[in-house]
Design a protein around this motif. Structure first.
Motif, PDB file in Angstrom:
ATOM      1  N   THR A 163     -55.491  52.769 -29.128  1.00  0.00           N
ATOM      2  CA  THR A 163     -56.411  53.246 -30.160  1.00  0.00           C
ATOM      3  C   THR A 163     -57.521  54.038 -29.503  1.00  0.00           C
ATOM      4  O   THR A 163     -58.149  53.567 -28.553  1.00  0.00           O
ATOM      5  CB  THR A 163     -57.024  52.091 -30.982  1.00  0.00           C
ATOM      6  N   SER A 164     -57.736  55.227 -30.025  1.00  0.00           N
ATOM      7  CA  SER A 164     -58.878  56.034 -29.594  1.00  0.00           C
ATOM      8  C   SER A 164     -59.935  55.953 -30.688  1.00  0.00           C
ATOM      9  O   SER A 164     -59.637  56.168 -31.865  1.00  0.00           O
ATOM     10  CB  SER A 164     -58.472  57.485 -29.368  1.00  0.00           C
ATOM     11  N   THR A 177     -55.997  60.246 -28.764  1.00  0.00           N
ATOM     12  CA  THR A 177     -57.280  60.890 -28.463  1.00  0.00           C
ATOM     13  C   THR A 177     -57.481  62.130 -29.326  1.00  0.00           C
ATOM     14  O   THR A 177     -58.543  62.340 -29.918  1.00  0.00           O
ATOM     15  CB  THR A 177     -57.353  61.262 -26.973  1.00  0.00           C
ATOM     16  N   ARG A 178     -56.453  62.958 -29.400  1.00  0.00           N
ATOM     17  CA  ARG A 178     -56.539  64.197 -30.185  1.00  0.00           C
ATOM     18  C   ARG A 178     -56.743  63.905 -31.669  1.00  0.00           C
ATOM     19  O   ARG A 178     -57.605  64.519 -32.325  1.00  0.00           O
ATOM     20  CB  ARG A 178     -55.254  65.018 -29.989  1.00  0.00           C
ATOM     21  N   LEU A 179     -55.966  62.956 -32.212  1.00  0.00           N
ATOM     22  CA  LEU A 179     -56.039  62.683 -33.644  1.00  0.00           C
ATOM     23  C   LEU A 179     -57.375  62.042 -34.031  1.00  0.00           C
ATOM     24  O   LEU A 179     -57.941  62.370 -35.081  1.00  0.00           O
ATOM     25  CB  LEU A 179     -54.872  61.796 -34.071  1.00  0.00           C
ATOM     26  N   LEU A 191     -66.805  58.576 -31.923  1.00  0.00           N
ATOM     27  CA  LEU A 191     -68.095  58.455 -32.613  1.00  0.00           C
ATOM     28  C   LEU A 191     -68.823  59.788 -32.571  1.00  0.00           C
ATOM     29  O   LEU A 191     -68.936  60.410 -31.517  1.00  0.00           O
ATOM     30  CB  LEU A 191     -68.945  57.386 -31.918  1.00  0.00           C
ATOM     31  N   VAL A 192     -69.322  60.211 -33.736  1.00  0.00           N
ATOM     32  CA  VAL A 192     -70.200  61.370 -33.799  1.00  0.00           C
ATOM     33  C   VAL A 192     -71.616  60.852 -34.067  1.00  0.00           C
ATOM     34  O   VAL A 192     -71.838  60.084 -35.006  1.00  0.00           O
ATOM     35  CB  VAL A 192     -69.808  62.356 -34.916  1.00  0.00           C
ATOM     36  N   THR A 193     -72.553  61.234 -33.226  1.00  0.00           N
ATOM     37  CA  THR A 193     -73.939  60.778 -33.358  1.00  0.00           C
ATOM     38  C   THR A 193     -74.695  61.664 -34.348  1.00  0.00           C
ATOM     39  O   THR A 193     -74.228  62.755 -34.703  1.00  0.00           O
ATOM     40  CB  THR A 193     -74.640  60.808 -31.991  1.00  0.00           C
ATOM     41  N   PRO A 194     -75.873  61.216 -34.798  1.00  0.00           N
ATOM     42  CA  PRO A 194     -76.645  62.039 -35.748  1.00  0.00           C
ATOM     43  C   PRO A 194     -76.990  63.432 -35.232  1.00  0.00           C
ATOM     44  O   PRO A 194     -77.173  64.358 -36.030  1.00  0.00           O
ATOM     45  CB  PRO A 194     -77.916  61.203 -35.964  1.00  0.00           C
ATOM     46  N   ASN A 195     -77.055  63.600 -33.895  1.00  0.00           N
ATOM     47  CA  ASN A 195     -77.354  64.945 -33.376  1.00  0.00           C
ATOM     48  C   ASN A 195     -76.092  65.767 -33.128  1.00  0.00           C
ATOM     49  O   ASN A 195     -76.149  66.854 -32.554  1.00  0.00           O
ATOM     50  CB  ASN A 195     -78.208  64.853 -32.102  1.00  0.00           C
ATOM     51  N   GLY A 196     -74.936  65.231 -33.554  1.00  0.00           N
ATOM     52  CA  GLY A 196     -73.691  65.988 -33.461  1.00  0.00           C
ATOM     53  C   GLY A 196     -72.935  65.839 -32.164  1.00  0.00           C
ATOM     54  O   GLY A 196     -71.940  66.539 -31.940  1.00  0.00           O
ATOM     55  N   SER A 197     -73.352  64.912 -31.294  1.00  0.00           N
ATOM     56  CA  SER A 197     -72.625  64.669 -30.041  1.00  0.00           C
ATOM     57  C   SER A 197     -71.396  63.795 -30.316  1.00  0.00           C
ATOM     58  O   SER A 197     -71.414  62.954 -31.217  1.00  0.00           O
ATOM     59  CB  SER A 197     -73.517  63.958 -29.022  1.00  0.00           C
ATOM     60  N   PHE A 198     -70.356  64.001 -29.522  1.00  0.00           N
ATOM     61  CA  PHE A 198     -69.128  63.215 -29.658  1.00  0.00           C
ATOM     62  C   PHE A 198     -69.008  62.243 -28.484  1.00  0.00           C
ATOM     63  O   PHE A 198     -69.223  62.618 -27.335  1.00  0.00           O
ATOM     64  CB  PHE A 198     -67.900  64.135 -29.667  1.00  0.00           C
ATOM     65  N   ARG A 199     -68.648  60.992 -28.789  1.00  0.00           N
ATOM     66  CA  ARG A 199     -68.369  59.981 -27.774  1.00  0.00           C
ATOM     67  C   ARG A 199     -67.012  59.371 -28.088  1.00  0.00           C
ATOM     68  O   ARG A 199     -66.727  59.084 -29.253  1.00  0.00           O
ATOM     69  CB  ARG A 199     -69.439  58.877 -27.779  1.00  0.00           C
ATOM     70  N   GLN A 200     -66.192  59.156 -27.071  1.00  0.00           N
ATOM     71  CA  GLN A 200     -64.836  58.697 -27.331  1.00  0.00           C
ATOM     72  C   GLN A 200     -64.427  57.619 -26.329  1.00  0.00           C
ATOM     73  O   GLN A 200     -64.773  57.687 -25.149  1.00  0.00           O
ATOM     74  CB  GLN A 200     -63.860  59.883 -27.279  1.00  0.00           C
ATOM     75  N   ARG A 201     -63.702  56.612 -26.817  1.00  0.00           N
ATOM     76  CA  ARG A 201     -63.192  55.542 -25.962  1.00  0.00           C
ATOM     77  C   ARG A 201     -61.725  55.294 -26.300  1.00  0.00           C
ATOM     78  O   ARG A 201     -61.329  55.323 -27.465  1.00  0.00           O
ATOM     79  CB  ARG A 201     -63.962  54.226 -26.202  1.00  0.00           C
ATOM     80  N   MET A 202     -60.931  55.007 -25.261  1.00  0.00           N
ATOM     81  CA  MET A 202     -59.521  54.673 -25.436  1.00  0.00           C
ATOM     82  C   MET A 202     -59.313  53.204 -25.087  1.00  0.00           C
ATOM     83  O   MET A 202     -59.816  52.726 -24.072  1.00  0.00           O
ATOM     84  CB  MET A 202     -58.661  55.559 -24.521  1.00  0.00           C
ATOM     85  N   VAL A 203     -58.594  52.485 -25.931  1.00  0.00           N
ATOM     86  CA  VAL A 203     -58.304  51.069 -25.709  1.00  0.00           C
ATOM     87  C   VAL A 203     -56.789  50.876 -25.757  1.00  0.00           C
ATOM     88  O   VAL A 203     -56.116  51.425 -26.625  1.00  0.00           O
ATOM     89  CB  VAL A 203     -58.989  50.188 -26.780  1.00  0.00           C
ATOM     90  N   ALA A 215     -60.975  56.733 -35.919  1.00  0.00           N
ATOM     91  CA  ALA A 215     -60.066  56.085 -34.971  1.00  0.00           C
ATOM     92  C   ALA A 215     -58.629  56.472 -35.286  1.00  0.00           C
ATOM     93  O   ALA A 215     -58.291  56.784 -36.436  1.00  0.00           O
ATOM     94  CB  ALA A 215     -60.223  54.569 -35.028  1.00  0.00           C
ATOM     95  N   ASP A 216     -57.808  56.449 -34.261  1.00  0.00           N
ATOM     96  CA  ASP A 216     -56.372  56.639 -34.458  1.00  0.00           C
ATOM     97  C   ASP A 216     -55.619  55.671 -33.557  1.00  0.00           C
ATOM     98  O   ASP A 216     -55.960  55.511 -32.385  1.00  0.00           O
ATOM     99  CB  ASP A 216     -55.936  58.069 -34.151  1.00  0.00           C
ATOM    100  N   THR A 217     -54.606  55.019 -34.130  1.00  0.00           N
ATOM    101  CA  THR A 217     -53.816  54.027 -33.405  1.00  0.00           C
ATOM    102  C   THR A 217     -52.384  54.513 -33.251  1.00  0.00           C
ATOM    103  O   THR A 217     -51.759  54.945 -34.220  1.00  0.00           O
ATOM    104  CB  THR A 217     -53.839  52.678 -34.146  1.00  0.00           C
ATOM    105  N   VAL A 218     -51.893  54.437 -32.017  1.00  0.00           N
ATOM    106  CA  VAL A 218     -50.525  54.855 -31.703  1.00  0.00           C
ATOM    107  C   VAL A 218     -49.791  53.682 -31.048  1.00  0.00           C
ATOM    108  O   VAL A 218     -50.314  53.059 -30.127  1.00  0.00           O
ATOM    109  CB  VAL A 218     -50.536  56.070 -30.743  1.00  0.00           C
TER     110      VAL A 218
END
Length: 206
Positions: A114-115, A50-52, A118-130, A78-81
């Motif tokens: 894998t986390s 998530t952090r990376l 996504l950064v949207t055009p307005n600068g918002s961050f969205r994150q998902r963990m799988v 994305a980052d995969t651990v």
């Protein structure tokens, strides 16, 4: 591309590019984020991924904002651990590292996290963990020696690439296969679609 918003993939990984291309999306630019990927002491696998992923996204966003042609683009990082229990396996660069990973994975279950950020055009961050669970067969000495000789392990989390020769080691997989390769497609496209990116734009030309 005219007709859709721009998208930047914050990765230099050929595997992630191949996967996002497979989904019918051609990034407008690749912006690999050169960051320190060493886990913090005692950091758990999910927290590390998530952090990376977030750090990669932030680093790529800085570069995107300096580029007039890309400003306002969607950014996917994305980052995969790969982990056995709480133990995070390295992205193997040395033969000894890869050999140690393979011996540890032999005949056991491990998890691939894998986390996706996504950064949207307005600068918002969205994150998902799988998370995907994988079980390897018991590897013989010959299996390990031959795989090390192939060189396929180099730079791969956990010292293997499931889409290559090591696919023959997998007894069982529970969850997303594309996650183990490096970019979970369902979740990535769900993030993009949920933030207004036209994920089917490129499908008309495939």
């Amino acid at each position: 591309m005219i007709g859709r918003p721009k998208l930047v993939l914050a990765s230099g990984s050929p595997r992630r590019l191949t996967l996002i291309n497979q989904a019918g999306i051609e990034p407008d630019a690749l912006q690999p984020a050169d960051i320190d990927e060493i886990p913090y002491k005692g950091e758990l696998p999910r927290a590390c991924a998530t952090r990376l992923a977030r750090t990669k996204a932030e680093t790529a966003l800085e570069a995107v904002r300096l580029n007039e042609e890309l400003r306002g683009a969607y950014v996917v990082a994305a980052d995969t651990v790969v982990a056995v229990g709480r133990r995070i396996l390295p992205k193997a660069e040395l033969l000894d590292e890869a050999a140690q990973c393979l011996r540890l994975l032999s005949g056991r279950n491990h998890r691939v996290h894998t986390s996706v950020c996504l950064v949207t055009p307005n600068g918002s961050f969205r994150q998902r963990m799988v998370e995907t669970r994988v079980r390897f067969k018991r590897l013989s000495g010959e299996d390990i020696e031959a795989y090390l000789a192939s060189g396929e392990w180099r730079g791969k989390a956990g010292g293997y690439a499931i889409q290559g020769l090591a696919g023959a080691f997998v007894v069982k997989l529970v969850g997303s296969y594309t996650n183990v390769v490096g970019l979970p497609l369902y979740e990535t496209l769900a993030l993009l679609s949920g933030e207004g990116f036209p994920i089917h734009f490129g499908w008309l030309n495939t």
